[in-house]
Structure formats: structure tokens, C-alpha cells
Motif scaffolding. Structure first.
Motif, PDB file in Angstrom:
ATOM      1  N   GLU B 159       2.957 -66.971   9.149  1.00 55.00           N
ATOM      2  CA  GLU B 159       3.715 -66.476   7.992  1.00 55.00           C
ATOM      3  C   GLU B 159       2.844 -65.527   7.165  1.00 55.00           C
ATOM      4  O   GLU B 159       3.319 -64.487   6.702  1.00 55.00           O
ATOM      5  CB  GLU B 159       4.216 -67.656   7.152  1.00 55.00           C
ATOM      6  N   ASN B 160       1.579 -65.876   6.983  1.00 55.39           N
ATOM      7  CA  ASN B 160       0.658 -64.992   6.258  1.00 55.39           C
ATOM      8  C   ASN B 160       0.502 -63.652   6.960  1.00 55.39           C
ATOM      9  O   ASN B 160       0.475 -62.604   6.309  1.00 55.39           O
ATOM     10  CB  ASN B 160      -0.731 -65.646   6.126  1.00 55.39           C
ATOM     11  N   LYS B 161       0.420 -63.701   8.296  1.00 55.11           N
ATOM     12  CA  LYS B 161       0.284 -62.464   9.067  1.00 55.11           C
ATOM     13  C   LYS B 161       1.531 -61.592   8.881  1.00 55.11           C
ATOM     14  O   LYS B 161       1.423 -60.365   8.742  1.00 55.11           O
ATOM     15  CB  LYS B 161       0.066 -62.791  10.553  1.00 55.11           C
ATOM     16  N   ALA B 162       2.696 -62.230   8.886  1.00 53.39           N
ATOM     17  CA  ALA B 162       3.946 -61.487   8.689  1.00 53.39           C
ATOM     18  C   ALA B 162       3.981 -60.837   7.306  1.00 53.39           C
ATOM     19  O   ALA B 162       4.438 -59.695   7.166  1.00 53.39           O
ATOM     20  CB  ALA B 162       5.148 -62.415   8.868  1.00 53.39           C
ATOM     21  N   ASP B 163       3.484 -61.543   6.290  1.00 51.82           N
ATOM     22  CA  ASP B 163       3.406 -60.959   4.944  1.00 51.82           C
ATOM     23  C   ASP B 163       2.564 -59.690   4.957  1.00 51.82           C
ATOM     24  O   ASP B 163       2.936 -58.688   4.348  1.00 51.82           O
ATOM     25  CB  ASP B 163       2.754 -61.960   3.970  1.00 51.82           C
ATOM     26  N   ASP B 164       1.428 -59.760   5.637  1.00 48.91           N
ATOM     27  CA  ASP B 164       0.553 -58.591   5.733  1.00 48.91           C
ATOM     28  C   ASP B 164       1.253 -57.430   6.433  1.00 48.91           C
ATOM     29  O   ASP B 164       1.191 -56.289   5.972  1.00 48.91           O
ATOM     30  CB  ASP B 164      -0.716 -58.942   6.542  1.00 48.91           C
ATOM     31  N   ILE B 165       1.884 -57.736   7.568  1.00 43.97           N
ATOM     32  CA  ILE B 165       2.587 -56.680   8.316  1.00 43.97           C
ATOM     33  C   ILE B 165       3.644 -56.038   7.421  1.00 43.97           C
ATOM     34  O   ILE B 165       3.767 -54.818   7.347  1.00 43.97           O
ATOM     35  CB  ILE B 165       3.255 -57.255   9.589  1.00 43.97           C
ATOM     36  N   TYR B 166       4.397 -56.883   6.709  1.00 44.99           N
ATOM     37  CA  TYR B 166       5.486 -56.393   5.862  1.00 44.99           C
ATOM     38  C   TYR B 166       4.937 -55.543   4.711  1.00 44.99           C
ATOM     39  O   TYR B 166       5.480 -54.478   4.399  1.00 44.99           O
ATOM     40  CB  TYR B 166       6.289 -57.589   5.335  1.00 44.99           C
ATOM     41  N   GLU B 167       3.845 -55.992   4.104  1.00 46.46           N
ATOM     42  CA  GLU B 167       3.257 -55.221   2.992  1.00 46.46           C
ATOM     43  C   GLU B 167       2.762 -53.859   3.463  1.00 46.46           C
ATOM     44  O   GLU B 167       2.980 -52.851   2.794  1.00 46.46           O
ATOM     45  CB  GLU B 167       2.108 -56.000   2.343  1.00 46.46           C
ATOM     46  N   HIS B 168       2.078 -53.852   4.608  1.00 50.22           N
ATOM     47  CA  HIS B 168       1.600 -52.562   5.118  1.00 50.22           C
ATOM     48  C   HIS B 168       2.761 -51.654   5.506  1.00 50.22           C
ATOM     49  O   HIS B 168       2.715 -50.441   5.304  1.00 50.22           O
ATOM     50  CB  HIS B 168       0.632 -52.772   6.287  1.00 50.22           C
ATOM     51  N   PHE B 169       3.802 -52.256   6.055  1.00 54.89           N
ATOM     52  CA  PHE B 169       5.003 -51.484   6.369  1.00 54.89           C
ATOM     53  C   PHE B 169       5.561 -50.824   5.106  1.00 54.89           C
ATOM     54  O   PHE B 169       5.898 -49.638   5.095  1.00 54.89           O
ATOM     55  CB  PHE B 169       6.054 -52.398   7.025  1.00 54.89           C
ATOM     56  N   LEU B 170       5.646 -51.620   4.001  1.00 53.43           N
ATOM     57  CA  LEU B 170       6.204 -51.074   2.753  1.00 53.43           C
ATOM     58  C   LEU B 170       5.327 -49.961   2.185  1.00 53.43           C
ATOM     59  O   LEU B 170       5.836 -48.926   1.738  1.00 53.43           O
ATOM     60  CB  LEU B 170       6.363 -52.184   1.704  1.00 53.43           C
ATOM     61  N   ILE B 171       4.011 -50.177   2.198  1.00 59.40           N
ATOM     62  CA  ILE B 171       3.096 -49.141   1.699  1.00 59.40           C
ATOM     63  C   ILE B 171       3.289 -47.844   2.489  1.00 59.40           C
ATOM     64  O   ILE B 171       3.461 -46.771   1.912  1.00 59.40           O
ATOM     65  CB  ILE B 171       1.627 -49.635   1.758  1.00 59.40           C
ATOM     66  N   THR B 197      10.259 -65.161   9.410  1.00 58.14           N
ATOM     67  CA  THR B 197       8.955 -65.836   9.545  1.00 58.14           C
ATOM     68  C   THR B 197       8.682 -66.788   8.376  1.00 58.14           C
ATOM     69  O   THR B 197       8.027 -67.808   8.559  1.00 58.14           O
ATOM     70  CB  THR B 197       7.782 -64.841   9.713  1.00 58.14           C
ATOM     71  N   ASP B 198       9.197 -66.465   7.186  1.00 59.69           N
ATOM     72  CA  ASP B 198       9.155 -67.451   6.091  1.00 59.69           C
ATOM     73  C   ASP B 198       9.844 -68.740   6.545  1.00 59.69           C
ATOM     74  O   ASP B 198       9.356 -69.844   6.292  1.00 59.69           O
ATOM     75  CB  ASP B 198       9.916 -66.931   4.855  1.00 59.69           C
ATOM     76  N   ALA B 199      10.984 -68.571   7.202  1.00 58.42           N
ATOM     77  CA  ALA B 199      11.767 -69.735   7.644  1.00 58.42           C
ATOM     78  C   ALA B 199      11.028 -70.520   8.728  1.00 58.42           C
ATOM     79  O   ALA B 199      11.127 -71.746   8.794  1.00 58.42           O
ATOM     80  CB  ALA B 199      13.142 -69.277   8.140  1.00 58.42           C
TER      81      ALA B 199
END
Lengths: 215, 215, 215
Positions: B159-171, B197-199
Motif C-alpha cells: 500500500e505504501n508503494k502504491a501511494d508513492d507510485i500515485y504521488e509521482h504520477f500526480l507530480i 491497493t488501500d483496500a
């Protein structure tokens, strides 16, 4: 001290009081820091400010978790543990929305942040201070019923004011949309701030429940 | 078999075990199919892929509903029915977010899907496989405490990895926004994948609750 | 009257019946007014229409609050107070989403509102009328089981139809996106209307729970 809402019940229960106080302090600090972030915002300093807000959010989480763990092991009667749990959760919500607004500024890097965000933050700072007062008054709540009621009414007024600020922001934004991508950024950032003030009012309601129940 | 979490309780209770297994299998299949969808995506094949994902979502619903109905008619003590209900609901949530991402691709027909969506799906596939392992281990959970704890920790890491991927995607997305309409599409699609992935992590927490309670 | 669901229980309980009826009436009026708003929409008259919808929303709130207060002071057995509470809350949700769609039209002032919004409203009007019928039938529900079941099935069909309308709206919108800012406005407005029909189906489910429980 003998009139403290917690000390009246059991000696162990008194530990919740300073914890709730610290949580209120975190909200006051986070609102003030968030205003500073918005006032001084540049694309370059966004990451640094966001880190500081995130650190406060973690501090708040640590305090909330301590409260939740203590609630599981402390025998407090007739004080309802779910009411303290609910109050701490509501305070946590305020912090989460501030953090979420901060994160979006850092991730989206808007070209400019509208003046209405400052008005929103002034409102949020005022609300956080009212919460701090209300929690101080909780300690001797039987003598402070009038004051606590006034604090809660104030939080309701603050939420209404935030609604107005947010609506006017949206009208302005869509009247002069300019760049669609900037519009998306600002709309989301302001929405998180508006949800933070909704959550402030939630704290007021949580305090009211306690006061009405044990009055 | 004598150490199965369910068979230890009542003979009827054993039926939940293969049902949860099938539900995990649906998640593994849906994640793999979703990756295939994203890799092969064209505006022309989106409807067909979306139909296949939707079919898996319905399969998952049928299994969950069977679990819920069985919970209503099966007497299982001291095993808490609400804990199985919660676990199945969390697994259902993962499926719903995958389906919701798929539906948005079909409805919005983005011009291209970013590479970070593949990274997200690799993560989701890994997580679904971890869930399948964890549910296999649930069968003999008293002997598998260490393994199950590791699976749950893994889901947290994912889940942490997904957060990182999502943040970099947004940036990236906001740094090079290009077409505002494409930005809206991709932001929503990636957000649904991030919620999936949160789920996943939610499933890990639901498993932990069961294991801690009955250990 | 002797077969009324409430009068069968205690004399005081009968007061809920006209209150639920009034709440259904508010929904019927709000849906009709919302259709009129969309049909006659101009940037100039949006504020006035929005005020009227808001007034209906407040009227609904007043009725719901009366229901909630009465539930707290009325002793009704064996009728479950939480079931009436849930029914009123679901009806309130429909009103909230209509109000939220109306507010967004007023705040965003879209250049035009798509024809699919009218189709959505026709659906919503039909659903509100079905709810009114279902609540009338609740009065003598033991004689009207078949009719009430049909009403609830109808609400499910209406929700499915709304999903179709919304999906086709989205496909069209993204096929011919034009101005990105207008797209954002219309997408949100239509989404609130779609959530209103989801909430209609929720009312159907709440009625079903009552009917099944006390049949």
C-alpha cells in the motif's frame, strides 16, 4: 482539579485530559503553519512546508493512538469511552484534511493560491483556538456550561462562514476559469480546507454530546 | 485438517473456507486481467475487456453473497460471524475498485494510459497473491502465525508503494498537464487503482483481527 | 385504519405515518421543481431556482428532525425505531443530492445543460412518485405486500436506467469534450443527479426491510 470531568470519575481517567489538550494544541499549530505555507508559498518551498505539516499530522496520530490504547485498558465509569473516542477521532479528522490540503499543494504546485484560501485559514485558526478553549473548559465543565455552549455555537458559525467563503471562491473560479488545469488544482485544495472546517464543527458536536450527557 | 480454523469449531463452519479461497482467486484473476487490459488497451477493445472485468466482479459478488447468506444460517461459535463478514466485504472492496477503474477506462477512453498504471497493477497483482497465501494459511493459522503476520506486513508495504507510485504520477501529470480533459481521465483512473491497493491493506487488517482474536 | 402499520402498535405511533407522507411529498415537489429549473435554466434565473430548491431541502430537514425527535420520545413496540429512522434518512439523502445538483448549477453556471439531465429528472420524478405510493401502501402493508414489492422493484429498475443514462452521458461528454471547464461542471452536476437515483433505490431497500420484518 477536584472538579475535573475525569478526576471526578477515577484517578486513571485523568490521563485523557492532557492528551486531548495536546491534540488541540497540534490543531492550533497546524492551522497556523498552514496559513504560513499559503502566505509564503512558492513551488520551491512547497515540499519543505508539506513535510512540516505531515510531521504535525503524525504527532496528532501518535496522540490519538495513545488515547485509543488507554481507552482499551482504562476502566472509566460512568464516563462513556466511545464519547472520548469520538471526540479524538473528530479532532483527527480536522488534522487529516489540513494535511490533505497541504499534500495537494505540494503535489499539484498551483501557479498561485487565491486570497480566499487565507480567509479560509483565518477561519480555521480561529476554530482551532475555540476548540482549545472548549477542551480547557471541559476540565471544569459543570461550571463552564455556558462557555462551552458558546464555543460550540462559535464553531457552527465558523463552519457557515467557511461555506460562504468556499461558495464565493467557486463562483469566482468558474466565472474566470482561465486554465482548466489550474482550476482543478485550486478547487481540490480549497475543498479540503472547507472539509477541515466541516470537521471543526464535528468537534463541537462531539463536545456537546459529552457535556449534555454528563451535565 | 484438524487444525483448520473452521473445522475446529463446527462441521458446518468449514464451508466458509473454500468460499474465501474462491474470492481470493477472483481477485488474483481480476488483477491479472486488468494488467492485460492496460497493456493491450486500445479504444476499440476497451468495451470487451471491461465486460470481462465486470463478469469477474459479478462472480465475486455471487461468492460474497453466498458467504453472507451462510453466515445468517450457520451457527459458528466461538468464531465471530462479523469478522468473516468484514473480511469478505474488504475483499469485495478491492474488486469494486478494480471494476471501477476498468469502467472509467471504457467510458472515458483515454488517449494513452501512463506507465505508472502498469507499476500500480504489478503491485496489485502481488497484493492479491499475498491475500491468497494468507487465506490458505488461515486454514492452519495457529501453526502459521508468523507467515500470516508477514503477509499482512507485506500488504502494508504494498500500500505504501502504491501511494508513492500515485504521488509521482500526480507530480508528473501536473508538471506536464497537456490536455486538461486527458488529465481528468487519467487522474480518476489512477485514483481508483490507488483505492484498490488501500483496500488490499484493509484485507490484511481484517485477517489480522481474526488471527489476533483466535490465537 | 385498523390495519395501519403504526395504529396497530400504539396510538402515539400513528404520528409517523403523516410525517413520512409529507417527506415523500417534498421529494415529489423537489424533483418536479428541479426539472423545471433545468428546462428553463438561464444564468440569470439560477440563483432564484436554487433558493426554491434549498427551501424544499430545509422543509425536508424539518420533517426529518421531527421524525427523529418523535422516535426519541415515543414508545413503539414491536416496531423498530431504527427502521423508521433509516427510512427517513434515506429519503433525506435523495433530497440532499437534488439540492447538491441544484447548488452546483447555481455556483458553476454551465453554458448549457445536456438533454440527458432531463431524462435523469424524468426518472427521478417517476421514482419520487413510486416512493409516495409505497409509503401510502405502508399504511395497510399487510394487504399491499404485492404492490409494495412492485414499487421496490420499480425503484431498482429506475436506478438501473439512471446508470445507463449517466454512462451514455459520460461517453458522449468525453467523445466531444470541447471546453474542459464545462466538462467539469456538467460531470459533477450529472453525478449528483445520478447519486440522487441511487438514493431512491436506498429508500426502496429501507421500505423492504420494514415490510419483510413485520409481514
Amino acid at each position: 482539579m477536584s472538579t475535573s470531568i475525569f478526576s471526578k470519575l477515577t484517578p486513571q481517567a485523568t490521563k485523557f485530559y492532557p492528551l486531548l489538550n495536546s491534540l488541540a494544541e497540534v490543531l492550533v499549530n497546524a492551522s497556523a503553519l498552514m496559513k504560513e505555507f499559503i502566505q509564503n508559498y512558492t513551488i520551491e518551498n512547497a515540499e519543505e512546508y508539506n513535510k512540516k505539516i505531515k510531521a504535525l499530522e503524525r504527532e496528532g496520530d501518535t496522540i490519538s493512538n495513545t488515547i485509543f490504547e488507554e481507552l482499551n485498558v482504562t476502566f472509566i465509569t460512568p464516563f462513556d469511552r466511545e464519547d472520548i473516542h469520538h471526540l479524538a477521532t473528530c479532532m483527527d479528522d480536522v488534522m487529516d484534511f489540513i494535511n490533505s490540503a497541504s499534500k495537494r499543494i505540494y503535489l499539484y504546485k498551483p501557479k498561485r493560491i487565491p486570497g480566499s484560501a487565507i480567509a479560509m485559514l483565518d477561519n480555521l485558526i480561529e476554530g482551532s483556538e475555540v476548540i482549545r478553549e472548549a477542551i480547557l473548559d471541559l476540565k471544569t465543565f459543570k461550571k463552564k456550561m455556558k462557555e462551552i455552549k458558546e464555543h460550540c455555537d462559535k464553531l457552527h458559525t465558523i463552519e457557515n462562514k467557511a461555506d460562504d467563503i468556499y461558495e464565493h471562491f467557486l463562483i469566482d473560479l468558474f466565472e474566470n476559469p482561465g486554465d482548466g488545469v489550474e482550476l482543478i488544482k485550486l478547487k481540490e485544495i480549497m475543498h479540503e480546507l472547507e472539509k477541515a472546517t466541516d470537521a471543526l464543527e464535528g468537534v463541537g458536536k462531539a463536545i456537546k454530546i459529552i457535556v449534555v450527557k454528563y451535565a
